[in-house]
Design an enzyme around this catalytic site. Sequence first.
Site, PDB file in Angstrom:
ATOM      1  N   HIS A 130       0.858  -1.194   0.000  1.00 24.93           N
ATOM      2  CA  HIS A 130       0.000   0.000   0.000  1.00 24.93           C
ATOM      3  C   HIS A 130       0.891   1.241   0.000  1.00 24.93           C
ATOM      4  O   HIS A 130       1.666   1.464   0.931  1.00 24.93           O
ATOM      5  CB  HIS A 130      -0.942   0.003   1.208  1.00 24.93           C
ATOM      6  CG  HIS A 130      -2.103  -0.925   1.029  1.00 24.93           C
ATOM      7  ND1 HIS A 130      -2.717  -1.576   2.072  1.00 24.93           N
ATOM      8  CD2 HIS A 130      -2.770  -1.309  -0.106  1.00 24.93           C
ATOM      9  CE1 HIS A 130      -3.712  -2.319   1.593  1.00 24.93           C
ATOM     10  NE2 HIS A 130      -3.755  -2.181   0.272  1.00 24.93           N
ATOM     11  N   GLU A 133       1.567   3.887   2.969  1.00 17.72           N
ATOM     12  CA  GLU A 133       1.971   3.395   4.284  1.00 17.72           C
ATOM     13  C   GLU A 133       3.498   3.408   4.385  1.00 17.72           C
ATOM     14  O   GLU A 133       4.162   2.373   4.460  1.00 17.72           O
ATOM     15  CB  GLU A 133       1.345   2.009   4.504  1.00 17.72           C
ATOM     16  CG  GLU A 133      -0.181   2.108   4.478  1.00 17.72           C
ATOM     17  CD  GLU A 133      -0.909   0.779   4.293  1.00 17.72           C
ATOM     18  OE1 GLU A 133      -0.283  -0.282   4.454  1.00 17.72           O
ATOM     19  OE2 GLU A 133      -2.115   0.813   3.972  1.00 17.72           O
ATOM     20  N   HIS A 257       2.335  -3.279   6.838  1.00 19.40           N
ATOM     21  CA  HIS A 257       1.387  -2.194   6.540  1.00 19.40           C
ATOM     22  C   HIS A 257       1.364  -1.198   7.699  1.00 19.40           C
ATOM     23  O   HIS A 257       1.993  -1.407   8.736  1.00 19.40           O
ATOM     24  CB  HIS A 257      -0.037  -2.749   6.391  1.00 19.40           C
ATOM     25  CG  HIS A 257      -0.272  -3.587   5.181  1.00 19.40           C
ATOM     26  ND1 HIS A 257      -1.085  -3.205   4.145  1.00 19.40           N
ATOM     27  CD2 HIS A 257       0.195  -4.822   4.852  1.00 19.40           C
ATOM     28  CE1 HIS A 257      -1.116  -4.150   3.220  1.00 19.40           C
ATOM     29  NE2 HIS A 257      -0.342  -5.159   3.627  1.00 19.40           N
ATOM     30  N   GLU A 332       0.144  -4.163  11.063  1.00 18.64           N
ATOM     31  CA  GLU A 332      -0.308  -2.770  10.914  1.00 18.64           C
ATOM     32  C   GLU A 332       0.496  -2.000  11.951  1.00 18.64           C
ATOM     33  O   GLU A 332       0.290  -2.147  13.152  1.00 18.64           O
ATOM     34  CB  GLU A 332      -1.816  -2.640  11.204  1.00 18.64           C
ATOM     35  CG  GLU A 332      -2.722  -3.421  10.252  1.00 18.64           C
ATOM     36  CD  GLU A 332      -2.865  -2.803   8.859  1.00 18.64           C
ATOM     37  OE1 GLU A 332      -2.246  -1.744   8.590  1.00 18.64           O
ATOM     38  OE2 GLU A 332      -3.589  -3.392   8.038  1.00 18.64           O
TER      39      GLU A 332
END
Length: 372
Positions: A130, A133, A257, A332
């Site tokens: 992504h 990020e 991420h 994350e």
Amino acid sequence: MAGRIMQVLFPLLTVLLAVKSAPIQTPRKTYNIVIDQEQASMEIPDYVINSFGVMSISGLKPRNSDIVGKYARHSEIDSWLINIADQYPTLAKVESIGSSHEGRDMKLIRIGKNNEARTKPIIWIEAGIHAREWVAPATAVYTIHKLLTEYGINPVVTQLMDEFDWLILPSANPDGYEYSHTMDRLWRKTRSRQSGRCTGVDPNRNFDISFGGAGTSTNPCSDIYPGTSAFSESETRNIRDALLSERARIKLFLSFHAYSQLILTPYGYTSIKPSDNQELMRVAEAGIASLKTIHGEMYTAGTPPDLLYAASGGSYDWAKSVAGIQYAYTYEMRPAEASFGQSGFILSESEIIPNAEEVWASLVTIATEIQY
Ligand code: 0X9
Ligand code: ZN
């Protein structure tokens, strides 16, 4: 001379004591420290090291550190990879897994003692799928730098490079990443042309696992548009092919991420849990406990449907259910939540290293805990 030797031996002793007296769970394995005294006397600054091999270095700046702790551009990451691999020819090799839609090279670095023998279990890290990020590629860069510059110096690093080959893809969506630097800071997708004058596919919806299912949109302008078919994107095809060619040896698959401070366990596409859910949770929780000891940050482990939302077509679900890699996780990273008036994807550069240090500590524990 004696002073010089003491200067070298003293930190090493500190290392051994720190490792031996550690109160918290760490690598069960023993460490064999092999160190070239000549080299050591020239390169080792004063440092302290904790039981996860997190070092704080004062004095000499490590070599090759120019992009460590920075939000580098794709081309800078590219040339840095070549450079650092050149400096550690016995420990690292860079290869291309293919090109992005706009023709940027996707470089994978293979790190590990005797990695050329291709016999050891592999830890695979994919970062930056992504675009916005940014802390994800930055953490991969830190990890590469740590592995290479601390081999033979830091016993935790040495152990993990003797035992595993690390295959790290620090920039998994080069076109999107560049676009997020030049045109739209919050760009997420790839940059392939779609119908309806919209651009890009969510590469983490483009893998062939429940393609087009939960957490996707049929609108090509959406940020969660999965594409016209699974693996429509060159970036995901490149990742798929590289992964499949090594799948027998890959024991741990990690996708980096941001944000929310989570270690996501499989599956993301369904609330049905894999049969080894307990084991995956055990290892993730152990990683989180280690992570917290570094800077006190809190992470949560669990599946996307339980903690966030269901999302199909993701790389780690595909790695587990199709490529058959047992331990597959999505990180994350920082921040835990967006602060008022600012997107959570915008994280100060000063947080890159603290973030990477705590993630490293979790990696040490996860690598130590996995059964294979
Ligand atoms: O939505 C995603 O792809 C991830 N969250 S993010 O904010 N980084 O975009 C979660 C991915 C979890 N993985 C799967 N659902 N497969
Ligand atoms: Zn993401």
